[in-house]
Scaffold this motif. Structure first.
Motif, PDB file in Angstrom:
ATOM      1  N   ALA A  21       6.276  -9.083  -6.556  1.00 53.08           N
ATOM      2  CA  ALA A  21       6.554  -8.464  -5.258  1.00 53.08           C
ATOM      3  C   ALA A  21       5.519  -7.413  -4.882  1.00 53.08           C
ATOM      4  CB  ALA A  21       7.961  -7.847  -5.277  1.00 53.08           C
ATOM      5  N   GLU A  22       5.130  -6.580  -5.842  1.00 47.86           N
ATOM      6  CA  GLU A  22       4.180  -5.509  -5.535  1.00 47.86           C
ATOM      7  C   GLU A  22       2.816  -6.068  -5.143  1.00 47.86           C
ATOM      8  OE1 GLU A  22       2.283  -1.469  -7.594  1.00 47.86           O
ATOM      9  OE2 GLU A  22       3.754  -2.692  -8.675  1.00 47.86           O
ATOM     10  N   GLY A  23       2.328  -7.026  -5.924  1.00 46.26           N
ATOM     11  CA  GLY A  23       1.049  -7.649  -5.601  1.00 46.26           C
ATOM     12  C   GLY A  23       1.097  -8.420  -4.295  1.00 46.26           C
ATOM     13  N   ARG A  24       2.226  -9.066  -4.027  1.00 48.83           N
ATOM     14  CA  ARG A  24       2.394  -9.799  -2.771  1.00 48.83           C
ATOM     15  C   ARG A  24       2.316  -8.857  -1.574  1.00 48.83           C
ATOM     16  NH1 ARG A  24       6.630 -12.326  -4.165  1.00 48.83           N
ATOM     17  NH2 ARG A  24       8.218 -10.941  -3.309  1.00 48.83           N
ATOM     18  N   ALA A  25       2.989  -7.725  -1.663  1.00 44.68           N
ATOM     19  CA  ALA A  25       2.980  -6.761  -0.558  1.00 44.68           C
ATOM     20  C   ALA A  25       1.577  -6.216  -0.318  1.00 44.68           C
ATOM     21  CB  ALA A  25       3.949  -5.616  -0.859  1.00 44.68           C
ATOM     22  N   ILE A  26       0.864  -5.893  -1.398  1.00 47.81           N
ATOM     23  CA  ILE A  26      -0.491  -5.349  -1.253  1.00 47.81           C
ATOM     24  C   ILE A  26      -1.415  -6.365  -0.604  1.00 47.81           C
ATOM     25  CG2 ILE A  26      -2.528  -4.596  -2.542  1.00 47.81           C
ATOM     26  CD1 ILE A  26      -0.610  -3.314  -4.571  1.00 47.81           C
ATOM     27  N   ALA A  27      -1.378  -7.607  -1.082  1.00 44.51           N
ATOM     28  CA  ALA A  27      -2.270  -8.648  -0.546  1.00 44.51           C
ATOM     29  C   ALA A  27      -1.991  -8.917   0.929  1.00 44.51           C
ATOM     30  CB  ALA A  27      -2.110  -9.931  -1.366  1.00 44.51           C
ATOM     31  N   ILE A  28      -0.713  -8.974   1.301  1.00 45.99           N
ATOM     32  CA  ILE A  28      -0.358  -9.248   2.696  1.00 45.99           C
ATOM     33  C   ILE A  28      -0.760  -8.083   3.587  1.00 45.99           C
ATOM     34  CG2 ILE A  28       1.584  -9.576   4.268  1.00 45.99           C
ATOM     35  CD1 ILE A  28       2.930 -11.238   2.084  1.00 45.99           C
ATOM     36  N   LYS A  29      -0.516  -6.854   3.140  1.00 46.47           N
ATOM     37  CA  LYS A  29      -0.889  -5.686   3.946  1.00 46.47           C
ATOM     38  C   LYS A  29      -2.398  -5.624   4.157  1.00 46.47           C
ATOM     39  CE  LYS A  29       2.998  -2.666   2.725  1.00 46.47           C
ATOM     40  NZ  LYS A  29       3.395  -1.397   2.044  1.00 46.47           N
ATOM     41  N   GLN A  30      -3.164  -5.971   3.127  1.00 41.51           N
ATOM     42  CA  GLN A  30      -4.617  -5.972   3.265  1.00 41.51           C
ATOM     43  C   GLN A  30      -5.072  -7.027   4.272  1.00 41.51           C
ATOM     44  OE1 GLN A  30      -5.944  -6.488  -0.784  1.00 41.51           O
ATOM     45  NE2 GLN A  30      -5.910  -4.285  -1.225  1.00 41.51           N
ATOM     46  N   LEU A  31      -4.450  -8.197   4.224  1.00 42.86           N
ATOM     47  CA  LEU A  31      -4.780  -9.244   5.196  1.00 42.86           C
ATOM     48  C   LEU A  31      -4.404  -8.817   6.609  1.00 42.86           C
ATOM     49  CD1 LEU A  31      -5.724 -12.141   5.799  1.00 42.86           C
ATOM     50  CD2 LEU A  31      -3.375 -12.905   5.353  1.00 42.86           C
ATOM     51  N   LEU A  32      -3.233  -8.214   6.759  1.00 44.58           N
ATOM     52  CA  LEU A  32      -2.810  -7.737   8.075  1.00 44.58           C
ATOM     53  C   LEU A  32      -3.790  -6.705   8.623  1.00 44.58           C
ATOM     54  CD1 LEU A  32       1.033  -7.293   7.439  1.00 44.58           C
ATOM     55  CD2 LEU A  32      -0.020  -8.998   8.940  1.00 44.58           C
ATOM     56  N   ALA A  33      -4.266  -5.815   7.753  1.00 44.11           N
ATOM     57  CA  ALA A  33      -5.184  -4.758   8.205  1.00 44.11           C
ATOM     58  C   ALA A  33      -6.542  -5.323   8.597  1.00 44.11           C
ATOM     59  CB  ALA A  33      -5.340  -3.708   7.101  1.00 44.11           C
ATOM     60  N   ARG A  34      -7.000  -6.338   7.873  1.00 43.86           N
ATOM     61  CA  ARG A  34      -8.312  -6.915   8.197  1.00 43.86           C
ATOM     62  C   ARG A  34      -8.311  -7.586   9.563  1.00 43.86           C
ATOM     63  NH1 ARG A  34      -8.276  -8.305   2.643  1.00 43.86           N
ATOM     64  NH2 ARG A  34      -7.596 -10.451   3.058  1.00 43.86           N
ATOM     65  N   HIS A  35      -7.152  -8.022  10.028  1.00 42.14           N
ATOM     66  CA  HIS A  35      -7.067  -8.712  11.322  1.00 42.14           C
ATOM     67  C   HIS A  35      -6.096  -7.994  12.260  1.00 42.14           C
ATOM     68  CE1 HIS A  35      -9.354 -12.145   9.733  1.00 42.14           C
ATOM     69  NE2 HIS A  35      -8.651 -11.983   8.624  1.00 42.14           N
ATOM     70  N   ALA A  84       7.370  -3.018   9.726  1.00 44.33           N
ATOM     71  CA  ALA A  84       6.733  -1.803   9.217  1.00 44.33           C
ATOM     72  C   ALA A  84       5.366  -2.112   8.602  1.00 44.33           C
ATOM     73  CB  ALA A  84       7.631  -1.129   8.185  1.00 44.33           C
ATOM     74  N   TRP A  85       5.214  -3.277   7.979  1.00 39.66           N
ATOM     75  CA  TRP A  85       3.928  -3.646   7.389  1.00 39.66           C
ATOM     76  C   TRP A  85       2.885  -3.845   8.483  1.00 39.66           C
ATOM     77  CZ3 TRP A  85       4.821  -7.729   2.921  1.00 39.66           C
ATOM     78  CH2 TRP A  85       5.658  -7.148   1.960  1.00 39.66           C
ATOM     79  N   ILE A  86       3.304  -4.424   9.599  1.00 37.05           N
ATOM     80  CA  ILE A  86       2.373  -4.654  10.708  1.00 37.05           C
ATOM     81  C   ILE A  86       1.924  -3.326  11.300  1.00 37.05           C
ATOM     82  CG2 ILE A  86       2.094  -5.770  12.954  1.00 37.05           C
ATOM     83  CD1 ILE A  86       4.319  -7.724  12.101  1.00 37.05           C
ATOM     84  N   SER A  87       2.867  -2.396  11.479  1.00 38.40           N
ATOM     85  CA  SER A  87       2.518  -1.075  12.014  1.00 38.40           C
ATOM     86  C   SER A  87       1.577  -0.340  11.065  1.00 38.40           C
ATOM     87  CB  SER A  87       3.786  -0.249  12.243  1.00 38.40           C
ATOM     88  OG  SER A  87       4.596  -0.821  13.247  1.00 38.40           O
ATOM     89  N   GLU A  88       1.837  -0.428   9.770  1.00 40.92           N
ATOM     90  CA  GLU A  88       0.975   0.231   8.789  1.00 40.92           C
ATOM     91  C   GLU A  88      -0.439  -0.346   8.844  1.00 40.92           C
ATOM     92  OE1 GLU A  88       0.624   0.814   3.931  1.00 40.92           O
ATOM     93  OE2 GLU A  88       2.508   0.115   4.819  1.00 40.92           O
ATOM     94  N   ALA A  89      -0.549  -1.660   8.962  1.00 37.81           N
ATOM     95  CA  ALA A  89      -1.861  -2.295   9.055  1.00 37.81           C
ATOM     96  C   ALA A  89      -2.590  -1.861  10.324  1.00 37.81           C
ATOM     97  CB  ALA A  89      -1.700  -3.822   9.036  1.00 37.81           C
ATOM     98  N   ASN A  90      -1.859  -1.780  11.434  1.00 36.89           N
ATOM     99  CA  ASN A  90      -2.471  -1.314  12.677  1.00 36.89           C
ATOM    100  C   ASN A  90      -2.929   0.136  12.551  1.00 36.89           C
ATOM    101  OD1 ASN A  90      -2.070  -3.759  14.015  1.00 36.89           O
ATOM    102  ND2 ASN A  90      -0.066  -3.160  14.800  1.00 36.89           N
ATOM    103  N   GLY A  91      -2.171   0.944  11.795  1.00 41.39           N
ATOM    104  CA  GLY A  91      -2.555   2.327  11.577  1.00 41.39           C
ATOM    105  C   GLY A  91      -3.850   2.428  10.784  1.00 41.39           C
ATOM    106  N   ILE A  92      -3.994   1.600   9.769  1.00 39.56           N
ATOM    107  CA  ILE A  92      -5.223   1.600   8.964  1.00 39.56           C
ATOM    108  C   ILE A  92      -6.420   1.226   9.827  1.00 39.56           C
ATOM    109  CG2 ILE A  92      -6.402   0.433   7.059  1.00 39.56           C
ATOM    110  CD1 ILE A  92      -3.649   0.144   5.715  1.00 39.56           C
ATOM    111  N   ARG A  93      -6.228   0.227  10.689  1.00 36.59           N
ATOM    112  CA  ARG A  93      -7.324  -0.194  11.571  1.00 36.59           C
ATOM    113  C   ARG A  93      -7.658   0.899  12.582  1.00 36.59           C
ATOM    114  NH1 ARG A  93      -9.856  -4.982  12.958  1.00 36.59           N
ATOM    115  NH2 ARG A  93     -11.553  -4.460  14.371  1.00 36.59           N
TER     116      ARG A  93
END
Length: 307
Positions: free
Chosen positions: A80-94, A112-121
């Motif tokens: 679960a932890e690795g899955r969340a990290i990989a998905i969040k990184q992909l979301l942030a890249r795009h 919340a993951w989508i918002s976090e990725a948008n925040g990183i971008r």
């Protein structure tokens, strides 16, 4: 290498049919299972090879522009932890390129993951206020607080808008913020003092010799106690003295607070700052000296009047 066939065979044989698997799969509680149905429903252990194939296939799909399919593949990561990290990184890249309805609906990605990725971008693009908003939406209060503290609040103070300070720091849950009482809470106390104390002093001035309202008097005394606390602790909050914006912000805050000391003393409310004048910027230091001189003058006049 093309990972399409290896990944689909792995999903079919290892996770669907439970007939074949990678040799490095760790066994978890399967040794005592005798019935075939029990074997099929038993949890799978971890396989490094399976994780590697999944990540490689997702990278392959992303490279050819199939980011939604890449995300779907990443959903099959077993930890679960690795899955969340990989998905969040992909979301942030795009970030900003996703069909949000598809992500939150069919793929069940947390909003919340989508918002976090948008925040990183947004942070990467130096859009700090947008990043602050996205991190708040994504539940990343510490990240949002750090942006408010270091990037947004100094500009707001210099602009002279304490109400905006209240809105910036009023959105946080103190228990979620590291060092809240020595950071964001100081900004809130400052905003409360510089907005409420002048209004309460104005009310007292209009009342003249009449007895002041007990509630207003108590509120004024409560706020007055915050003034010396702020004067003492605000300089400690600004660690980067080589940052011109932070120096200006600190000078402005101390200057506004020192302006309140003498009027409070005139109404018999103690708000004597405990800050060493050497810790203050030059302009605030001058005001500190002037305020102290006026205070000594008032005390001397009081003593003379009783002589």
């Amino acid at each position: 290498m093309d990972y399409r066939l290896p990944w689909h065979l792995y999903i079919l044989l290892a996770t669907v049919l439970r007939k074949r698997d990678f040799g490095d799969r760790a066994e978890i509680g399967r040794g005592n299972l005798e019935e075939e149905d029990e074997m099929e429903n038993a949890p799978l252990g971890t396989s490094v090879l399976a994780q590697s194939v999944t990540l490689s296939y997702a990278s392959q799909l992303e490279y050819i522009g199939e980011k939604e399919k890449a995300l779907f593949v990443l959903l099959h990561l077993e930890q679960a932890e690795g899955r969340a990290i990989a998905i969040k990184q992909l979301l942030a890249r795009h970030a900003g390129e996703w069909d949000v309805d598809l992500l939150t609906g069919d793929l069940c990605v947390p909003a919340a993951w989508i918002s976090e990725a948008n925040g990183i971008r947004a942070r990467y693009d130096n859009d700090v206020f947008q990043a602050y908003q996205y991190f708040l939406e994504g539940g990343q209060q510490q990240l949002a607080h750090n942006i408010a503290l270091n990037d947004l609040a100094p500009e707001v103070v210099i602009r002279g808008d304490p109400e905006v300070l209240k809105s910036l720091f009023g959105n946080f849950t103190p228990s979620e913020i590291s060092g809240w009482h020595d950071t964001g809470n100081l900004y809130l106390q400052y905003a409360e003092c510089v907005t409420k104390i002048p209004k309460l002093l104005e009310v007292l001035a209009k009342e003249g010799n009449a007895a002041p309202d007990a509630v207003q008097q108590a509120e004024l005394e409560r706020l007055a106690q915050s003034v010396p606390h702020l004067l003492e602790n605000l300089p400690k909050m600004f660690e980067h003295r080589d940052d011109l914006r932070q120096r200006i912000c600190l000078a402005e805050m101390l200057s506004q607070l020192l302006r309140l000391v003498s009027p409070l003393r005139m109404y018999g409310i103690a708000a004597r700052p405990h800050t060493s004048s050497g810790m203050l910027p030059e302009q605030a230091r001058l005001q500190h000296v002037q305020s102290s001189s006026r205070e000594r003058l008032f005390r001397a006049l009081e003593v003379a009047s009783y002589a």
